[in-house]
Design a protein around this motif. Structure first.
Motif, mmCIF file in Angstrom:
data_model
loop_
_atom_site.group_PDB
_atom_site.id
_atom_site.type_symbol
_atom_site.label_atom_id
_atom_site.label_comp_id
_atom_site.label_asym_id
_atom_site.label_seq_id
_atom_site.Cartn_x
_atom_site.Cartn_y
_atom_site.Cartn_z
ATOM 1 N N SER A 60 29.287 11.158 -12.363
ATOM 2 C CA SER A 60 29.596 9.723 -12.437
ATOM 3 C C SER A 60 28.877 9.058 -13.595
ATOM 4 O O SER A 60 29.466 8.255 -14.324
ATOM 5 C CB SER A 60 29.207 9.034 -11.131
ATOM 6 O OG SER A 60 29.932 9.551 -10.062
ATOM 7 N N ALA A 64 30.664 7.343 -16.708
ATOM 8 C CA ALA A 64 30.450 5.911 -16.916
ATOM 9 C C ALA A 64 29.809 5.611 -18.264
ATOM 10 O O ALA A 64 29.940 4.500 -18.777
ATOM 11 C CB ALA A 64 29.584 5.345 -15.799
ATOM 12 N N ARG A 71 32.879 -2.034 -16.485
ATOM 13 C CA ARG A 71 33.625 -0.886 -15.932
ATOM 14 C C ARG A 71 32.653 0.192 -15.449
ATOM 15 O O ARG A 71 32.852 0.784 -14.391
ATOM 16 C CB ARG A 71 34.557 -0.324 -17.009
ATOM 17 C CG ARG A 71 35.284 0.925 -16.592
ATOM 18 C CD ARG A 71 36.755 0.683 -16.389
ATOM 19 N NE ARG A 71 37.452 1.948 -16.238
ATOM 20 C CZ ARG A 71 37.797 2.446 -15.047
ATOM 21 N NH1 ARG A 71 37.516 1.765 -13.953
ATOM 22 N NH2 ARG A 71 38.420 3.588 -14.958
ATOM 23 N N MET A 75 32.321 1.646 -11.696
ATOM 24 C CA MET A 75 32.450 3.082 -11.451
ATOM 25 C C MET A 75 31.243 3.615 -10.682
ATOM 26 O O MET A 75 31.391 4.417 -9.752
ATOM 27 C CB MET A 75 32.602 3.835 -12.776
ATOM 28 C CG MET A 75 33.932 3.614 -13.459
ATOM 29 S SD MET A 75 34.001 4.296 -15.127
ATOM 30 C CE MET A 75 33.896 6.036 -14.772
#
Length: 143
Positions: A60, A64, A71, A75
């Motif tokens: 992640s 990201a 955003r 996320m």
């Protein structure tokens, strides 16, 4: 998405640290005369949950990093929620299914944090100090 070398290496460290923690936990269960197949299966499930949680966190963050701030934040919040849901479901299975010892499922979820602390104490891991938009230094900020 290709797994970055740093994410792979840190996941290997966490997996190894969690394995050591699980071995120590099994030794304690054995010393207490409580070691049976449910403990071993619970340790396996807990280890899988802990390592998967860390790997998904790394993926992640990796994903990201290339996004805009808003955003990336969204996320990471989604990732946090989904990873916690995965761990909660795993713990629920550990409580409900008679083939798992619930303590052996829950304890390994703390082993990544202990592994990181051990690595920091021994000098094997030194987190980079970064200054975020709010002026906070370093650390993992989720939620």
């Amino acid at each position: 998405m290709k797994l970055q070398p740093a994410v792979r290496q840190e996941t290997i460290h966490i997996a190894a640290g969690c394995a050591v923690g699980c071995a120590a936990m099994l030794a304690v269960f054995a010393a207490l005369g409580r070691l049976d197949h449910t403990v071993a299966l619970g340790a396996g499930l807990g280890w899988c949950l802990a390592v998967a949680n860390f790997l998904l966190l790394g993926l992640s963050v990796q994903k990201a990093a290339g996004e805009s701030e808003s955003r990336a934040k969204a996320m990471m919040q989604t990732s946090y929620t989904m990873r916690n849901l995965m761990c909660a479901l795993g713990v629920i299975v550990g409580f409900v299914a008679p083939c798992f010892h619930w303590v052996a499922v829950v304890l390994p979820l703390f082993f990544p944090r202990l592994t990181i602390a051990f690595m920091q104490l021994t000098g094997r891991y030194k987190p980079e100090k970064t200054t975020g938009a709010s002026g906070d230094e370093g650390g993992e900020h989720e939620a």
